[in-house]
Design a protein around this motif. Structure first.
Motif, PDB file in Angstrom:
ATOM      1  N   ASP A   1     -64.132  32.026   0.827  1.00  0.00           N
ATOM      2  CA  ASP A   1     -64.741  32.995   1.296  1.00  0.00           C
ATOM      3  C   ASP A   1     -64.790  33.225   2.750  1.00  0.00           C
ATOM      4  O   ASP A   1     -64.618  32.245   3.898  1.00  0.00           O
ATOM      5  N   PRO A   2     -64.695  34.508   2.987  1.00  0.00           N
ATOM      6  CA  PRO A   2     -63.699  34.913   4.139  1.00  0.00           C
ATOM      7  C   PRO A   2     -64.838  34.625   5.514  1.00  0.00           C
ATOM      8  O   PRO A   2     -63.988  34.035   6.223  1.00  0.00           O
ATOM      9  N   GLU A   3     -65.618  34.574   5.492  1.00  0.00           N
ATOM     10  CA  GLU A   3     -66.916  33.694   5.753  1.00  0.00           C
ATOM     11  C   GLU A   3     -66.916  32.119   6.579  1.00  0.00           C
ATOM     12  O   GLU A   3     -67.046  31.989   7.686  1.00  0.00           O
ATOM     13  N   PHE A   4     -66.154  31.745   5.520  1.00  0.00           N
ATOM     14  CA  PHE A   4     -66.409  30.671   4.769  1.00  0.00           C
ATOM     15  C   PHE A   4     -65.298  30.083   6.160  1.00  0.00           C
ATOM     16  O   PHE A   4     -65.020  29.035   7.409  1.00  0.00           O
ATOM     17  N   ALA A   5     -63.642  30.652   6.361  1.00  0.00           N
ATOM     18  CA  ALA A   5     -62.698  30.664   6.391  1.00  0.00           C
ATOM     19  C   ALA A   5     -62.490  31.371   8.325  1.00  0.00           C
ATOM     20  O   ALA A   5     -62.137  30.153   8.741  1.00  0.00           O
TER      21      ALA A   5
ATOM     22  N   GLU B   1     -71.037  22.081  18.341  1.00  0.00           N
ATOM     23  CA  GLU B   1     -71.218  23.317  17.316  1.00  0.00           C
ATOM     24  C   GLU B   1     -70.711  22.365  16.229  1.00  0.00           C
ATOM     25  O   GLU B   1     -70.597  24.323  15.443  1.00  0.00           O
ATOM     26  N   ALA B   2     -69.778  21.853  15.769  1.00  0.00           N
ATOM     27  CA  ALA B   2     -69.653  21.793  14.174  1.00  0.00           C
ATOM     28  C   ALA B   2     -69.631  20.660  13.960  1.00  0.00           C
ATOM     29  O   ALA B   2     -69.694  19.234  14.584  1.00  0.00           O
ATOM     30  N   GLY B   3     -68.961  19.926  12.597  1.00  0.00           N
ATOM     31  CA  GLY B   3     -68.899  18.736  11.952  1.00  0.00           C
ATOM     32  C   GLY B   3     -67.972  18.453  11.308  1.00  0.00           C
ATOM     33  O   GLY B   3     -68.073  19.552   9.717  1.00  0.00           O
ATOM     34  N   PHE B   4     -67.424  17.868  11.078  1.00  0.00           N
ATOM     35  CA  PHE B   4     -65.660  17.652   9.998  1.00  0.00           C
ATOM     36  C   PHE B   4     -65.141  16.200   9.642  1.00  0.00           C
ATOM     37  O   PHE B   4     -65.191  15.435  11.125  1.00  0.00           O
TER      38      PHE B   4
ATOM     39  N   THR C   1     -65.001  22.480   0.414  1.00  0.00           N
ATOM     40  CA  THR C   1     -64.155  23.436   0.539  1.00  0.00           C
ATOM     41  C   THR C   1     -63.367  23.199   2.218  1.00  0.00           C
ATOM     42  O   THR C   1     -64.187  22.204   2.876  1.00  0.00           O
ATOM     43  N   ALA C   2     -62.224  23.191   1.552  1.00  0.00           N
ATOM     44  CA  ALA C   2     -60.713  21.798   2.382  1.00  0.00           C
ATOM     45  C   ALA C   2     -60.246  23.063   2.788  1.00  0.00           C
ATOM     46  O   ALA C   2     -59.783  24.436   2.423  1.00  0.00           O
ATOM     47  N   CYS C   3     -59.862  22.445   4.917  1.00  0.00           N
ATOM     48  CA  CYS C   3     -58.811  24.018   4.893  1.00  0.00           C
ATOM     49  C   CYS C   3     -57.547  23.504   5.459  1.00  0.00           C
ATOM     50  O   CYS C   3     -58.258  22.478   6.088  1.00  0.00           O
ATOM     51  N   TRP C   4     -56.652  23.665   5.254  1.00  0.00           N
ATOM     52  CA  TRP C   4     -55.363  23.412   6.206  1.00  0.00           C
ATOM     53  C   TRP C   4     -55.090  24.118   7.688  1.00  0.00           C
ATOM     54  O   TRP C   4     -54.735  25.489   6.640  1.00  0.00           O
TER      55      TRP C   4
ATOM     56  N   LYS D   1     -55.989  18.770   7.840  1.00  0.00           N
ATOM     57  CA  LYS D   1     -56.988  19.042   7.122  1.00  0.00           C
ATOM     58  C   LYS D   1     -58.453  19.087   7.639  1.00  0.00           C
ATOM     59  O   LYS D   1     -58.489  17.445   8.249  1.00  0.00           O
ATOM     60  N   ILE D   2     -59.042  19.512   7.086  1.00  0.00           N
ATOM     61  CA  ILE D   2     -60.318  19.730   7.632  1.00  0.00           C
ATOM     62  C   ILE D   2     -61.683  19.743   7.037  1.00  0.00           C
ATOM     63  O   ILE D   2     -60.986  21.047   5.588  1.00  0.00           O
ATOM     64  N   VAL D   3     -62.009  19.403   6.706  1.00  0.00           N
ATOM     65  CA  VAL D   3     -63.401  19.291   5.464  1.00  0.00           C
ATOM     66  C   VAL D   3     -64.924  19.765   6.399  1.00  0.00           C
ATOM     67  O   VAL D   3     -65.413  18.650   6.631  1.00  0.00           O
ATOM     68  N   PRO D   4     -65.353  21.266   6.911  1.00  0.00           N
ATOM     69  CA  PRO D   4     -66.437  20.764   6.893  1.00  0.00           C
ATOM     70  C   PRO D   4     -67.380  21.168   6.471  1.00  0.00           C
ATOM     71  O   PRO D   4     -67.784  20.727   5.384  1.00  0.00           O
TER      72      PRO D   4
END
Ligand SMILES: Cc1cc2nc3c(=O)[nH]c(=O)nc-3n(C[C@H](O)[C@H](O)[C@H](O)COP(=O)(O)OP(=O)(O)OC[C@H]3O[C@@H](n4cnc5c(N)ncnc54)[C@H](O)[C@@H]3O)c2cc1C
Length: 377
Positions: free
Chosen positions: A284-288, A247-250, A221-224, A262-265
């Motif tokens: 998926d709202p949790e993912f967002a 805490e995170a990687g993308f 999933t990609a998010c802008w 754009k990030i791809v977590p």
């Protein structure tokens, strides 16, 4: 002289590049796809892709990456299209992170140009990223951002100009070995060819001869996120980045649409899909929420919620290296699948290798690591 007849099944980026390289070398090519060129249901869409030369996945990829870089430029000039913008690439994280160490080791082994920025310099040169006290940036100047949809279209256009027959909306529903090659069937039409190249991306297991390949389909999933200052996030000021934080990687891509990065977590997982046709198209709202938290923590110029989310299917192998080579147990067949989230940048050289294998049965490129019959974990 007769021209070898070759069918390419699937024209995502890998099949499209293979069709181009085959047609340029005089093969009689038919390239079929279920969907339209550059569609968004497989692995080859979503506005942007990373090109890097310093490769954490293994220094033995470096010669392939160099050749791929040349072929990207050749495709651009053949089709008068801009596909690759060399904006540089950042790996951001603690100096002890395995990816940061791997990138530095690869650069050193191949004598590749790079800079290691300490925390203060990292913050002053790239304020678009929040860099913690113990973190550094490794800058790869030979990295950039690719445009996937125009790339697929350009490769197919170049293939057609070189004589290939490109057939969108032609799902292949039958493949059978014959005494002299293969019979490929789509909607009642038959194509008799000397060699077949299977490049079906995440649909590999749907084709009978590929059914037992070790490929797992995953959802990426990609998010802008819109940015307050788009000019500061365009490729002339913001390189592509691989972010490794506790805490995170993308992966992170500069603004190309005038609005959003754009990030791809990576840290939220890439769940397994039973079937690429079951790709969920909604967020998926949790993912967002989790992706928003990562952006808020590490990308200070972004607005709080994604403006766009898109889902894609990709085939993964157990060791996360592609399956590329003669199809085990069959004659006159090449398989190219399982690119495991990093095949786009290499697609032109993979296309060249696919053409070598179809036309000569061997290639001068070292693809030992990618052998489809290799022992896998
Ligand atoms: C979100 C995301 C981000 C990524 N980021 C990067 C990155 O930054 N850099 C990078 O190098 N790589 C990246 N990758 C990986 C890269 O995009 C893929 O490895 C690459 O696109 C795979 O291309 P493909 O041609 O194998 O598959 P696809 O693009 O899925 O193409 C397969 C094609 O085969 C067709 N097909 C399948 N079965 C049939 C059939 N029976 N008949 C006819 N047609 C058929 C499908 O319709 C499809 O068009 C990313 C992948 C994803 C999903």
């Amino acid at each position: 002289m007769t021209h070898p007849r070759v069918a390419v099944v699937g024209t995502g980026v890998v099949g499209a590049m293979t069709a181009w390289r085959l047609a340029r070398r005089g093969a009689e090519v038919v390239a079929l796809d279920t969907y339209s060129p550059g569609h968004d249901r497989g692995a080859s869409a979503g506005e942007s892709r990373i090109f890097r030369t310093i490769y954490k996945e293994g220094p033995d990829y470096v010669p392939l990456l160099r050749r791929s870089g040349e072929l990207w430029r050749e495709l651009e000039s053949t089709t008068a299209t801009s596909l690759l913008t060399m904006c540089g690439g950042l790996t951001i994280g603690s100096p002890d992170h395995p990816d940061v160490r791997a990138v530095r080791a690869c650069a050193e082994e191949h004598g590749l140009d790079h800079e290691v920025l300490d925390t203060a310099e990292a913050r002053s040169r790239f304020p678009q990223h929040r860099v913690d006290d113990d973190e550094v940036i490794v800058l790869d100047p030979a990295a950039g951002v690719l445009r996937p949809e125009p790339a697929v279209q350009a490769a197919l256009r170049a293939a057609e100009e070189a004589g290939a027959s490109v057939l969108p909306y032609h799902p292949v529903d039958g493949v059978a070995e014959t005494s002299s090659g293969w019979r490929i069937t789509s909607g009642g039409k038959h194509f008799d060819v000397d060699h077949v190249v299977f490049a079906p991306g995440p649909w590999a297991l749907r084709l009978e001869p590929l059914r037992t390949l070790p490929v797992e389909i995953r959802l990426i999933t990609a998010c802008w996120f819109a940015v307050h200052d788009p000019a500061a996030h365009r490729p002339d000021r913001l390189p592509i980045a691989v972010r490794r934080h506790r805490e995170a990687g993308f992966s992170c891509f500069p603004v190309l649409d005038g609005v959003a990065i754009k990030i791809v977590p990576h840290h939220l997982g890439w769940p397994v899909l039973d079937d690429p046709d079951g790709l969920p198209r909604s967020a998926d709202p949790e993912f967002a929420r989790a992706a928003s938290a990562a952006a808020a923590r590490l990308l200070p110029g972004t607005t709080p919620h994604p403006v766009r989310i898109a889902t894609f299917a990709e085939g993964f192998t157990p060791d996360e290296h592609a399956l590329l080579g003669p199809l085990p147990g069959h004659r006159n067949a090449t398989v190219m699948t399982g690119f495991s989230g990093h095949g786009f940048k290499l697609a032109p050289v993979f296309g060249e290798i696919g053409a070598d294998l179809a036309l000569r049965g061997s290639t001068g490129h070292d693809i030992t690591r990618l052998a489809p019959g290799r022992r896998l974990p």
